[in-house]
Design a protein around this motif. Structure first.
Motif, PDB file in Angstrom:
ATOM      1  N   GLY A  29       0.862  -1.365   0.022  1.00 43.45           N
ATOM      2  CA  GLY A  29       0.008   0.085  -0.042  1.00 43.45           C
ATOM      3  C   GLY A  29       0.691   1.500   0.036  1.00 43.45           C
ATOM      4  O   GLY A  29       0.400   2.238  -0.622  1.00 43.45           O
ATOM      5  N   LEU A  30       1.873   1.225   0.944  1.00 41.99           N
ATOM      6  CA  LEU A  30       2.855   2.424   0.759  1.00 41.99           C
ATOM      7  C   LEU A  30       3.713   2.504  -0.320  1.00 41.99           C
ATOM      8  O   LEU A  30       3.772   3.746  -0.810  1.00 41.99           O
ATOM      9  CB  LEU A  30       3.876   2.179   2.126  1.00 41.99           C
ATOM     10  N   ALA A  31       3.949   1.521  -0.998  1.00 42.95           N
ATOM     11  CA  ALA A  31       4.507   1.525  -2.107  1.00 42.95           C
ATOM     12  C   ALA A  31       3.640   2.171  -3.563  1.00 42.95           C
ATOM     13  O   ALA A  31       3.999   3.027  -4.207  1.00 42.95           O
ATOM     14  CB  ALA A  31       5.024   0.269  -2.878  1.00 42.95           C
ATOM     15  N   ILE A  32       2.413   1.879  -3.235  1.00 40.68           N
ATOM     16  CA  ILE A  32       1.423   2.514  -4.364  1.00 40.68           C
ATOM     17  C   ILE A  32       1.330   4.177  -4.052  1.00 40.68           C
ATOM     18  O   ILE A  32       1.371   4.943  -4.868  1.00 40.68           O
ATOM     19  CB  ILE A  32       0.085   2.051  -4.286  1.00 40.68           C
ATOM     20  N   LEU A  33       1.414   4.218  -2.824  1.00 37.80           N
ATOM     21  CA  LEU A  33       1.392   5.780  -2.334  1.00 37.80           C
ATOM     22  C   LEU A  33       2.605   6.525  -2.841  1.00 37.80           C
ATOM     23  O   LEU A  33       2.304   7.666  -3.302  1.00 37.80           O
ATOM     24  CB  LEU A  33       0.990   5.684  -0.719  1.00 37.80           C
ATOM     25  N   TRP A  34       3.740   5.807  -2.774  1.00 35.51           N
ATOM     26  CA  TRP A  34       4.807   6.732  -2.899  1.00 35.51           C
ATOM     27  C   TRP A  34       5.012   6.865  -4.484  1.00 35.51           C
ATOM     28  O   TRP A  34       5.395   8.007  -4.741  1.00 35.51           O
ATOM     29  CB  TRP A  34       6.215   6.155  -2.371  1.00 35.51           C
ATOM     30  N   ALA A  35       4.538   6.043  -5.166  1.00 38.93           N
ATOM     31  CA  ALA A  35       4.664   6.120  -6.650  1.00 38.93           C
ATOM     32  C   ALA A  35       3.677   7.078  -7.070  1.00 38.93           C
ATOM     33  O   ALA A  35       4.083   8.023  -7.951  1.00 38.93           O
ATOM     34  CB  ALA A  35       4.132   4.809  -7.266  1.00 38.93           C
ATOM     35  N   ILE A  36       2.446   7.069  -6.447  1.00 47.43           N
ATOM     36  CA  ILE A  36       1.607   8.218  -7.002  1.00 47.43           C
ATOM     37  C   ILE A  36       1.816   9.742  -6.223  1.00 47.43           C
ATOM     38  O   ILE A  36       1.655  10.670  -7.024  1.00 47.43           O
ATOM     39  CB  ILE A  36       0.052   7.837  -6.554  1.00 47.43           C
ATOM     40  N   LEU A  37       2.478   9.705  -5.152  1.00 49.90           N
ATOM     41  CA  LEU A  37       2.772  11.042  -4.572  1.00 49.90           C
ATOM     42  C   LEU A  37       4.158  11.453  -4.992  1.00 49.90           C
ATOM     43  O   LEU A  37       4.020  12.697  -5.587  1.00 49.90           O
ATOM     44  CB  LEU A  37       2.896  10.993  -3.048  1.00 49.90           C
ATOM     45  N   PHE A  38       5.081  10.868  -5.136  1.00 46.72           N
ATOM     46  CA  PHE A  38       6.283  11.308  -5.460  1.00 46.72           C
ATOM     47  C   PHE A  38       6.677  11.791  -6.979  1.00 46.72           C
ATOM     48  O   PHE A  38       7.344  12.581  -7.183  1.00 46.72           O
ATOM     49  CB  PHE A  38       7.447  10.324  -4.813  1.00 46.72           C
ATOM     50  N   THR A  39       6.123  10.912  -7.705  1.00 44.37           N
ATOM     51  CA  THR A  39       6.342  11.027  -9.306  1.00 44.37           C
ATOM     52  C   THR A  39       5.820  12.623  -9.686  1.00 44.37           C
ATOM     53  O   THR A  39       6.567  13.431 -10.373  1.00 44.37           O
ATOM     54  CB  THR A  39       5.546  10.046 -10.091  1.00 44.37           C
ATOM     55  N   PRO A  40       4.567  13.023  -9.351  1.00 41.80           N
ATOM     56  CA  PRO A  40       4.226  14.488  -9.782  1.00 41.80           C
ATOM     57  C   PRO A  40       4.846  15.530  -8.757  1.00 41.80           C
ATOM     58  O   PRO A  40       5.149  16.556  -9.266  1.00 41.80           O
ATOM     59  CB  PRO A  40       2.585  14.312  -9.629  1.00 41.80           C
ATOM     60  N   CYS A  41       4.980  15.346  -7.423  1.00 40.85           N
ATOM     61  CA  CYS A  41       5.545  15.948  -6.523  1.00 40.85           C
ATOM     62  C   CYS A  41       6.832  16.500  -7.075  1.00 40.85           C
ATOM     63  O   CYS A  41       7.610  17.714  -6.702  1.00 40.85           O
ATOM     64  CB  CYS A  41       5.339  15.808  -5.024  1.00 40.85           C
ATOM     65  N   ILE A  87      13.968   0.433   5.240  1.00 43.85           N
ATOM     66  CA  ILE A  87      13.418   0.012   6.470  1.00 43.85           C
ATOM     67  C   ILE A  87      11.996  -0.839   6.491  1.00 43.85           C
ATOM     68  O   ILE A  87      11.182  -0.289   5.686  1.00 43.85           O
ATOM     69  CB  ILE A  87      12.999   1.010   7.525  1.00 43.85           C
ATOM     70  N   PRO A  88      12.133  -1.922   7.018  1.00 45.74           N
ATOM     71  CA  PRO A  88      10.757  -2.929   6.965  1.00 45.74           C
ATOM     72  C   PRO A  88       9.635  -2.029   7.331  1.00 45.74           C
ATOM     73  O   PRO A  88       9.500  -1.431   8.057  1.00 45.74           O
ATOM     74  CB  PRO A  88      11.067  -3.816   7.748  1.00 45.74           C
ATOM     75  N   GLY A  89       8.462  -2.411   6.503  1.00 45.63           N
ATOM     76  CA  GLY A  89       7.143  -1.727   6.624  1.00 45.63           C
ATOM     77  C   GLY A  89       6.911  -0.176   5.997  1.00 45.63           C
ATOM     78  O   GLY A  89       6.036   0.364   6.229  1.00 45.63           O
ATOM     79  N   TRP A  90       8.003   0.182   5.488  1.00 44.79           N
ATOM     80  CA  TRP A  90       7.827   1.641   4.780  1.00 44.79           C
ATOM     81  C   TRP A  90       7.521   1.596   3.266  1.00 44.79           C
ATOM     82  O   TRP A  90       7.459   2.737   2.837  1.00 44.79           O
ATOM     83  CB  TRP A  90       9.230   2.374   5.046  1.00 44.79           C
ATOM     84  N   GLY A  91       7.683   0.453   2.619  1.00 43.12           N
ATOM     85  CA  GLY A  91       7.335   0.282   1.382  1.00 43.12           C
ATOM     86  C   GLY A  91       8.125   0.515   0.486  1.00 43.12           C
ATOM     87  O   GLY A  91       8.165   0.989  -0.687  1.00 43.12           O
TER      88      GLY A  91
END
Length: 343
Positions: free
Chosen positions: A195-207, A249-253
């Motif tokens: 879930g966090l990996a999906i969030l980072w890809a959606i958030l960091f790419t445009p930002c 770090i484990p659990g950070w995506g």
């Protein structure tokens, strides 16, 4: 004795080779010459052989010159020093031609830029990024043309930054794929990471595009000190995030080194995918440090400073219509409040 002491007349053309004794001797074919008769040869019996006229030898063949220069062959009229001078002159002319071509391209780019600005301040260019298809309901959000808006001295750096942003976006996408692969073999403890990996890809790419690529683009486009400082602040924070993604770090995506090495106990194929993602994260961090140093060195050559950044910020705030309207409303409200309180 008189006949021997008299001189011939001047009119008498006396030829000594026409003497009768000489002509008689030369016409006598029975007299042997030295090249045919040897008087010391004891085997010779009888009179000498008759004279035989030898045939004249054939003339030697005419020699044709071997190194005859034709009009089409190059002729070397000079020495090595002259040839070196010619080569140096040719190299100098080629260098000047390349410099003229470069200046012509720069003038052409400036001319196109001036033509674009000649439309007026109210005219806006048509956005062309991101390059979306025509049937897409959402249109491009930015105008970007590195060859037109960026000076030729900075085009390579801006292009490299653009490709670096694309590389970071692809790395985040690959991070999502590796997290999905880990979730397929371990559904109990990898759901949060996916879930966090999906969030980072959606958030960091445009930002990342808006927060540090566009500032560095505008900084090199208009030599803006404020955009340079905005880029340094945001990009340094982004590098800190990249270091965290590389650690894993484990659990950070993030499929960094810790998570990837731990995946060897679960599934080796998935672990190989995650280790490859860790290598991409490591390269991403190293490239970010190199690009930050490059932009900083070019920033120092442009003459930008913190004072210019403050002046640009103040000018931009005061020239913003929304900010001026808000300041006007606040001033009017404060004045009305003061007037009401005075009554």
């Amino acid at each position: 004795m008189s006949k021997y002491t008299t001189f011939p007349d001047a009119t008498d053309d006396h030829n000594p080779f026409q003497d009768p004794s000489v002509t008689q001797h030369s016409s006598n074919t029975g007299y042997a010459t030295l090249d045919l008769y040897n008087p010391f040869d004891n085997n010779t019996v009888g009179p000498p052989p008759p004279y035989e006229a030898t045939s004249p030898a054939a003339p030697p063949p005419a020699l044709t010159p071997t190194n005859r220069t034709t009009p089409t062959e190059p002729r070397n009229y000079g020495s090595n020093g002259t040839q070196s001078a010619v080569n140096a002159t040719t190299a100098d002319l080629l260098r000047k031609q390349e410099e003229l071509e470069r200046k012509a391209k720069e003038l052409e780019r400036r001319e196109r830029e001036l033509d674009a600005h000649a439309l007026g301040s109210g005219a806006s260019r048509q956005n062309n990024w991101p390059p979306l298809p025509s049937f897409c309901p959402v249109g491009p959000c930015f105008y970007q043309d590195i060859n037109l808006e960026i000076s030729q001295n900075f085009q390579r750096t801006v292009t490299t930054m653009y490709y670096y942003w694309m590389f970071t976006a692809c790395t985040l996408l690959f991070n999502f794929i590796s997290s999905l692969a880990m979730f397929c073999v371990d559904t109990t403890g990898s759901g949060v990471g996916l879930g966090l990996a999906i969030l980072w890809a959606i958030l960091f790419t445009p930002c990342s595009f808006v927060c540090w690529y566009r500032p560095v683009y505008k900084a090199f486009r208009s030599d803006s000190s404020f955009n340079f400082f905005a880029f340094f602040f945001v990009f340094f924070a982004q590098l800190v995030v990249y270091v965290i993604t590389t650690i894993g770090i484990p659990g950070w995506g993030f499929s960094g080194w810790i998570v990837s090495l731990a995946a060897l106990k679960v599934n080796k194929v998935v672990a190989v995918i995650m280790i490859l993602n860790s290598v991409l994260f490591t390269g991403q961090t190293a490239m970010g440090v190199v690009l930050l140093k490059r932009v900083h060195s070019m920033y120092r050559k442009t003459g930008a400073s913190f004072e210019k950044a403050q002046a640009e910020f103040a000018t931009g705030v005061l020239s913003n219509q929304a900010v001026r309207q808000a300041a006007t409303n606040a001033t009017v409200s404060a004045a009305q409040g003061a007037f009401t309180g005075a009554r």
